[in-house]
Structures are given as structure tokens and as C-alpha cells.
Design an enzyme around this catalytic site. Structure first.
Site, PDB file in Angstrom:
ATOM      1  N   GLU A 120       0.823  -1.208   0.000  1.00  0.00           N
ATOM      2  CA  GLU A 120       0.000   0.000   0.000  1.00  0.00           C
ATOM      3  C   GLU A 120       0.859   1.261   0.000  1.00  0.00           C
ATOM      4  O   GLU A 120       0.455   2.286  -0.569  1.00  0.00           O
ATOM      5  CB  GLU A 120      -0.944  -0.009   1.200  1.00  0.00           C
ATOM      6  CG  GLU A 120      -1.878  -1.214   1.261  1.00  0.00           C
ATOM      7  CD  GLU A 120      -2.659  -1.474  -0.022  1.00  0.00           C
ATOM      8  OE1 GLU A 120      -2.977  -0.490  -0.743  1.00  0.00           O
ATOM      9  OE2 GLU A 120      -2.958  -2.646  -0.310  1.00  0.00           O
ATOM     10  N   GLU A 149      -0.476  -0.673  -9.856  1.00  0.00           N
ATOM     11  CA  GLU A 149      -0.073  -1.889  -9.149  1.00  0.00           C
ATOM     12  C   GLU A 149       1.422  -2.170  -9.310  1.00  0.00           C
ATOM     13  O   GLU A 149       2.042  -2.763  -8.429  1.00  0.00           O
ATOM     14  CB  GLU A 149      -0.887  -3.090  -9.628  1.00  0.00           C
ATOM     15  CG  GLU A 149      -2.331  -3.080  -9.184  1.00  0.00           C
ATOM     16  CD  GLU A 149      -2.499  -3.118  -7.673  1.00  0.00           C
ATOM     17  OE1 GLU A 149      -1.551  -3.522  -6.954  1.00  0.00           O
ATOM     18  OE2 GLU A 149      -3.581  -2.731  -7.196  1.00  0.00           O
TER      19      GLU A 149
END
Length: 289
Positions: A120, A149
């Protein structure tokens, strides 16, 4: 729209413009095929000792101190965001000055929290990294979800599963967990973090089986969207894929372990594998520069 597009193609296009199911599935199958000999070669060698991660519980309050230290140390601007806890990790960019990271901790799986935080953090650093004069324009957005991502997977794996990372943080870990990690070296931590061991969980999967988790989810999504698989038949189909690809009996966590399907985010899973590919390409380019 072209008549040969499928419903799954339309959903994939939401996350990666122009992505189509047929070439995507071919790419994922080729990726897992190419990784198979390496997985087999590693399976034939004695695994690294990671028993020290399971002998004693790792206090969650000390783990939380570690998460906060890591995000600060690696450059996250806490004046423009924060880290909190949730049952399933995610990042939310409320604005350029309000980036919310979340992570999950487990006393019995101490590395789970660390790697969810690093993942994250990669998202958060990307969201904080846009030039201020690009805010409120298309230039302050990722061109695709797979690119976003790629940043999460880069920090999680290429940085977080490196010898350099553990050379830096072994003293910190030893101070936070003196009983659990007594006598454990940076090299031992590094090898434990990189151990290849198939599991039923995507989030904690090792890097040689992670993309297998993505592949069977994509195959099941495509089957669901085409009507070849009924929703009621999903648990049984999931169990077949787990056995086929990992040689494991299905159990918990099962087919609803991720938030994606309950939230209706069909087409998102392949972004993780495309992100892995992009992250590897970026690191290879960094090494050449």
C-alpha cells in the site's frame, strides 16, 4: 463496439484500456509455465529455516511501530496522508493532500503486515508523487490500474524482499522483537521472506506462485461472465483450480478471501500480474542505467 468483444473484455477495459481476455489469459498461462521449472528446482532443495517466525507471537503493538517507521523511512509524507488498520489492506486517494493507507496485522504472521504495508505504501508514494502543477488534471492519474499496481509490487517485492532491505531493518526488528528474533541475522530474515511455499492465500503467496493465484481467478471470472460457470458452482470450481495449480486441497481462506468479487470488481485481478511484469521491467531498466 466490435461484435467479437466479450463482457469480460469490457470489464478489463475499465482497468487497462484495450486489454482483451484472450491475449491476457495466454500471457498469464505462459508466465506461469515459464516459472514452473524454477518453482520445481526450488522445491527440490532444502527450504530456508523460517521457524523463528512461528515459535512465538509477534506483539501487534510492536508491529504497528514497525509499520509507521517503515512508511516514514521510505518517504511517505504524513502531512498529506496517514496509515491505519483494516481487515483487508487498501489505499484510498481522497485528494492529493489526503492519501489513506491501510494494513492488516497478525501476531502469528508477522511478515503479512509488513508486506501489506509495503504494497500500500507503493500506491501511496505514487499518488503523492505527481507534480503539484498537474493536480486536477489527467496528468495526475495513473494511465492504468496495472501501472499503479506496478508501483505497489515494486516496493513490496523488489525493495521489501531484498537483502538491502533486511540489512537496514534487521536491527530495528531485533529491537522490537528481542525474544522472537534472538540471534536471527539479516540473511536469515531475507531468506525467510523469500521462501517459496504454496499457500491458499493470494495476499501472502510467494512470488513464484502469486501469478498462479491471479491466473485461476481470471479463468473463473471469464467463465462466470460468459455464463459457462454459475455463481453457485464457484466454490467447487475454485477447489478444482487450487488442486490443479497448487496441488493443495481447498480450505480457508476460500474463494471470497479478497474484497474484489464481493465488491463486483471483476477484471481487477490481472492488474496485479501485469503490475509484476511492469515492475520487473522497471527494475531491469534501473539496473542498466
Amino acid at each position: 463496439l466490435s461484435s467479437d468483444l466479450s463482457p469480460y473484455d469490457a470489464l478489463l477495459d475499465e482497468y487497462e484500456t484495450g486489454l482483451r481476455a484472450a491475449p491476457l489469459l495466454a500471457l498469464l498461462r505462459e508466465l506461469t509455465t515459464q516459472l514452473a521449472p524454477l518453482r520445481q528446482a526450488i522445491a527440490e532443495r532444502p527450504p530456508p529455516d523460517d521457524s523463528f517466525l512461528r515459535r512465538l507471537p509477534f506483539d501487534e503493538s510492536a508491529q504497528w511501530q514497525l509499520q509507521l517507521l517503515v512508511v516514514r523511512d521510505l518517504g511517505f509524507d504524513e502531512s498529506r496522508g496517514r496509515l491505519d488498520r483494516s481487515s483487508h489492506p487498501f489505499t484510498l486517494a481522497c485528494s492529493e493532500h489526503d492519501i489513506r493507507l491501510t494494513t492488516s496485522l497478525s501476531e502469528r504472521e508477522p511478515l503479512r503486515g509488513l508486506y501489506s504495508t509495503l504494497h500500500e505504501l507503493g500506491h501511496g508514494l505514487y499518488d503523492q508523487g505527481f507534480a503539484p502543477h498537474h493536480y486536477h488534471s489527467g496528468l495526475a492519474e495513473a494511465p492504468s490500474m496495472s501501472v499503479h499496481e506496478s508501483q505497489a509490487r515494486l516496493w513490496e517485492n523488489h525493495v521489501g524482499r531484498s537483502r538491502g532491505f533486511y540489512a537496514r531493518y534487521q536491527p530495528v526488528l531485533a529491537a522490537l522483537f528481542p525474544r522472537q528474533l534472538a540471534g536471527v541475522t539479516a540473511e536469515q530474515l531475507y531468506r525467510a521472506a523469500c521462501r517459496v511455499r504454496p499457500s491458499l492465500s493470494r495476499i501472502t503467496a510467494d512470488e513464484l506462485t502469486y501469478d498462479v493465484h491471479v491466473l485461476w481467478r481470471c479463468e473463473l471470472e471469464a467463465a462466470l461472465l460468459s455464463g459457462d460457470l454459475g455463481v453457485a458452482d464457484l466454490p467447487a470450481a475454485w477447489a478444482e483450480q487450487v488442486q490443479r495449480y497448487l496441488g493443495l486441497a481447498a480450505g480457508e481462506p476460500g474463494c471470497l478471501q479478497d474484497v474484489h468479487w464481493p465488491e463486483g470488481l471483476f477484471g481487477f485481478f490481472p492488474m496485479y500480474s501485469l503490475g509484476n511484469i511492469y515492475a520487473a521491467a522497471l527494475v531491469a531498466a534501473f539496473a542498466r542505467s
